[in-house]
Motif scaffolding. Sequence first.
Motif, PDB file in Angstrom:
ATOM      1  N   GLN A 183       0.828  -1.204   0.000  1.00  0.00           N
ATOM      2  CA  GLN A 183       0.000   0.000   0.000  1.00  0.00           C
ATOM      3  C   GLN A 183       0.860   1.250   0.000  1.00  0.00           C
ATOM      4  O   GLN A 183       1.961   1.272   0.523  1.00  0.00           O
ATOM      5  CB  GLN A 183      -0.901   0.018   1.244  1.00  0.00           C
ATOM      6  N   ARG A 184       0.307   2.289  -0.568  1.00  0.00           N
ATOM      7  CA  ARG A 184       0.936   3.604  -0.560  1.00  0.00           C
ATOM      8  C   ARG A 184      -0.166   4.623  -0.300  1.00  0.00           C
ATOM      9  O   ARG A 184      -1.335   4.325  -0.330  1.00  0.00           O
ATOM     10  CB  ARG A 184       1.581   3.903  -1.910  1.00  0.00           C
ATOM     11  N   GLY A 185       0.231   5.843  -0.043  1.00  0.00           N
ATOM     12  CA  GLY A 185      -0.743   6.909   0.062  1.00  0.00           C
ATOM     13  C   GLY A 185      -1.123   7.257   1.481  1.00  0.00           C
ATOM     14  O   GLY A 185      -0.491   6.862   2.443  1.00  0.00           O
ATOM     15  N   LYS A 186      -2.209   8.020   1.556  1.00  0.00           N
ATOM     16  CA  LYS A 186      -2.575   8.659   2.814  1.00  0.00           C
ATOM     17  C   LYS A 186      -2.892   7.687   3.945  1.00  0.00           C
ATOM     18  O   LYS A 186      -2.598   7.981   5.094  1.00  0.00           O
ATOM     19  CB  LYS A 186      -3.737   9.614   2.593  1.00  0.00           C
ATOM     20  N   TYR A 187      -3.447   6.534   3.656  1.00  0.00           N
ATOM     21  CA  TYR A 187      -3.806   5.645   4.760  1.00  0.00           C
ATOM     22  C   TYR A 187      -2.611   4.895   5.328  1.00  0.00           C
ATOM     23  O   TYR A 187      -2.596   4.577   6.511  1.00  0.00           O
ATOM     24  CB  TYR A 187      -4.935   4.700   4.371  1.00  0.00           C
ATOM     25  N   ILE A 188      -1.604   4.629   4.521  1.00  0.00           N
ATOM     26  CA  ILE A 188      -0.404   4.008   5.098  1.00  0.00           C
ATOM     27  C   ILE A 188       0.289   5.019   5.997  1.00  0.00           C
ATOM     28  O   ILE A 188       0.753   4.688   7.089  1.00  0.00           O
ATOM     29  CB  ILE A 188       0.559   3.416   4.037  1.00  0.00           C
ATOM     30  N   ILE A 189       0.320   6.272   5.585  1.00  0.00           N
ATOM     31  CA  ILE A 189       0.898   7.323   6.420  1.00  0.00           C
ATOM     32  C   ILE A 189       0.064   7.491   7.687  1.00  0.00           C
ATOM     33  O   ILE A 189       0.593   7.603   8.790  1.00  0.00           O
ATOM     34  CB  ILE A 189       1.021   8.645   5.640  1.00  0.00           C
ATOM     35  N   THR A 190      -1.250   7.459   7.541  1.00  0.00           N
ATOM     36  CA  THR A 190      -2.142   7.584   8.693  1.00  0.00           C
ATOM     37  C   THR A 190      -1.918   6.436   9.673  1.00  0.00           C
ATOM     38  O   THR A 190      -1.849   6.656  10.892  1.00  0.00           O
ATOM     39  CB  THR A 190      -3.616   7.614   8.220  1.00  0.00           C
ATOM     40  N   THR A 191      -1.787   5.221   9.170  1.00  0.00           N
ATOM     41  CA  THR A 191      -1.543   4.063  10.025  1.00  0.00           C
ATOM     42  C   THR A 191      -0.217   4.212  10.758  1.00  0.00           C
ATOM     43  O   THR A 191      -0.137   3.991  11.977  1.00  0.00           O
ATOM     44  CB  THR A 191      -1.545   2.760   9.194  1.00  0.00           C
ATOM     45  N   GLN A 192       0.818   4.610  10.034  1.00  0.00           N
ATOM     46  CA  GLN A 192       2.127   4.801  10.662  1.00  0.00           C
ATOM     47  C   GLN A 192       2.066   5.891  11.726  1.00  0.00           C
ATOM     48  O   GLN A 192       2.608   5.725  12.816  1.00  0.00           O
ATOM     49  CB  GLN A 192       3.175   5.154   9.606  1.00  0.00           C
ATOM     50  N   GLU A 193       1.406   6.987  11.414  1.00  0.00           N
ATOM     51  CA  GLU A 193       1.280   8.076  12.385  1.00  0.00           C
ATOM     52  C   GLU A 193       0.525   7.605  13.626  1.00  0.00           C
ATOM     53  O   GLU A 193       0.931   7.907  14.755  1.00  0.00           O
ATOM     54  CB  GLU A 193       0.557   9.271  11.767  1.00  0.00           C
ATOM     55  N   TYR A 194      -0.564   6.891  13.413  1.00  0.00           N
ATOM     56  CA  TYR A 194      -1.377   6.428  14.535  1.00  0.00           C
ATOM     57  C   TYR A 194      -0.558   5.535  15.474  1.00  0.00           C
ATOM     58  O   TYR A 194      -0.557   5.728  16.688  1.00  0.00           O
ATOM     59  CB  TYR A 194      -2.611   5.691  14.022  1.00  0.00           C
ATOM     60  N   ILE A 195       0.172   4.593  14.905  1.00  0.00           N
ATOM     61  CA  ILE A 195       0.980   3.681  15.713  1.00  0.00           C
ATOM     62  C   ILE A 195       2.131   4.434  16.371  1.00  0.00           C
ATOM     63  O   ILE A 195       2.385   4.289  17.572  1.00  0.00           O
ATOM     64  CB  ILE A 195       1.516   2.507  14.863  1.00  0.00           C
ATOM     65  N   TYR A 196       2.820   5.272  15.619  1.00  0.00           N
ATOM     66  CA  TYR A 196       3.995   5.964  16.147  1.00  0.00           C
ATOM     67  C   TYR A 196       3.644   6.969  17.237  1.00  0.00           C
ATOM     68  O   TYR A 196       4.264   6.997  18.298  1.00  0.00           O
ATOM     69  CB  TYR A 196       4.767   6.643  15.016  1.00  0.00           C
ATOM     70  N   TYR A 197       2.633   7.785  16.997  1.00  0.00           N
ATOM     71  CA  TYR A 197       2.252   8.778  18.007  1.00  0.00           C
ATOM     72  C   TYR A 197       1.682   8.101  19.247  1.00  0.00           C
ATOM     73  O   TYR A 197       1.903   8.560  20.360  1.00  0.00           O
ATOM     74  CB  TYR A 197       1.265   9.802  17.444  1.00  0.00           C
ATOM     75  N   SER A 198       0.960   7.001  19.061  1.00  0.00           N
ATOM     76  CA  SER A 198       0.474   6.230  20.210  1.00  0.00           C
ATOM     77  C   SER A 198       1.651   5.700  21.018  1.00  0.00           C
ATOM     78  O   SER A 198       1.647   5.747  22.253  1.00  0.00           O
ATOM     79  CB  SER A 198      -0.404   5.064  19.753  1.00  0.00           C
ATOM     80  N   TYR A 199       2.657   5.210  20.311  1.00  0.00           N
ATOM     81  CA  TYR A 199       3.851   4.711  20.994  1.00  0.00           C
ATOM     82  C   TYR A 199       4.537   5.833  21.776  1.00  0.00           C
ATOM     83  O   TYR A 199       4.919   5.646  22.931  1.00  0.00           O
ATOM     84  CB  TYR A 199       4.820   4.110  19.964  1.00  0.00           C
ATOM     85  N   LEU A 200       4.686   7.008  21.154  1.00  0.00           N
ATOM     86  CA  LEU A 200       5.361   8.113  21.830  1.00  0.00           C
ATOM     87  C   LEU A 200       4.613   8.552  23.092  1.00  0.00           C
ATOM     88  O   LEU A 200       5.233   8.911  24.091  1.00  0.00           O
ATOM     89  CB  LEU A 200       5.522   9.308  20.887  1.00  0.00           C
ATOM     90  N   LEU A 201       3.303   8.526  23.041  1.00  0.00           N
ATOM     91  CA  LEU A 201       2.509   8.978  24.187  1.00  0.00           C
ATOM     92  C   LEU A 201       2.273   7.895  25.234  1.00  0.00           C
ATOM     93  O   LEU A 201       2.342   8.168  26.431  1.00  0.00           O
ATOM     94  CB  LEU A 201       1.145   9.497  23.717  1.00  0.00           C
ATOM     95  N   TYR A 202       1.979   6.698  24.774  1.00  0.00           N
ATOM     96  CA  TYR A 202       1.494   5.675  25.705  1.00  0.00           C
ATOM     97  C   TYR A 202       2.436   4.492  25.900  1.00  0.00           C
ATOM     98  O   TYR A 202       2.188   3.668  26.767  1.00  0.00           O
ATOM     99  CB  TYR A 202       0.136   5.160  25.235  1.00  0.00           C
ATOM    100  N   GLY A 203       3.449   4.394  25.071  1.00  0.00           N
ATOM    101  CA  GLY A 203       4.419   3.329  25.246  1.00  0.00           C
ATOM    102  C   GLY A 203       4.173   2.098  24.393  1.00  0.00           C
ATOM    103  O   GLY A 203       3.189   1.996  23.657  1.00  0.00           O
TER     104      GLY A 203
END
Length: 169
Positions: A110-130
């Motif tokens: 996959q490419r495009g906005k939803y792969i970026i959205t998925t990565q952002e969701y996982i990464y920012y969740s990790y940064l905030l919640y571990g």
Amino acid sequence: ADSMACAYKGNDKIYMKYMLQKIQFLVLYNDTNSAIDVIEGDSCNMWETIGGPYYKKILEHRILAMSAKIKNDQQLYEANIMEALKLVEKYISDNKEEYVLFLRNDLQHQRGKYIITTQEYIYYSYLLYGKDRSNKILEEYQDLYHIPENAIEQLKLLYHMDIMDFYPW
């Protein structure tokens, strides 16, 4: 980056590549305000294509979080990551059906906005919640959307990135 962006003004995809490079250079130079000015002032349609309608605001919060991290301001860092995560969650919520269809396909191709959205969701969740909470989100994704283990492991690699290094573009 400026001259190349100007040279390719008629080709949104190539133009956007150089604008993102310009932003990266400004962030590396620690010129947060100029990087945000570039984002806010640019009217290229590719912003939404790359990461959805909130992508520019998400990047602004990310840049502000990076700046706060450099200044050792943990409260401002977390506040900006939280704002970015809220925008990602809003985008997922606004596009739930399309996002779910995306997740049910092979993420590695996959490419495009939803792969970026998925990565952002996982990464920012990790940064905030571990790691534990992020792993739980990935387990839920894997169970609900039948995401293969190798795609889950690829997303877990985001945990090892520093906010200064992680650019989902």
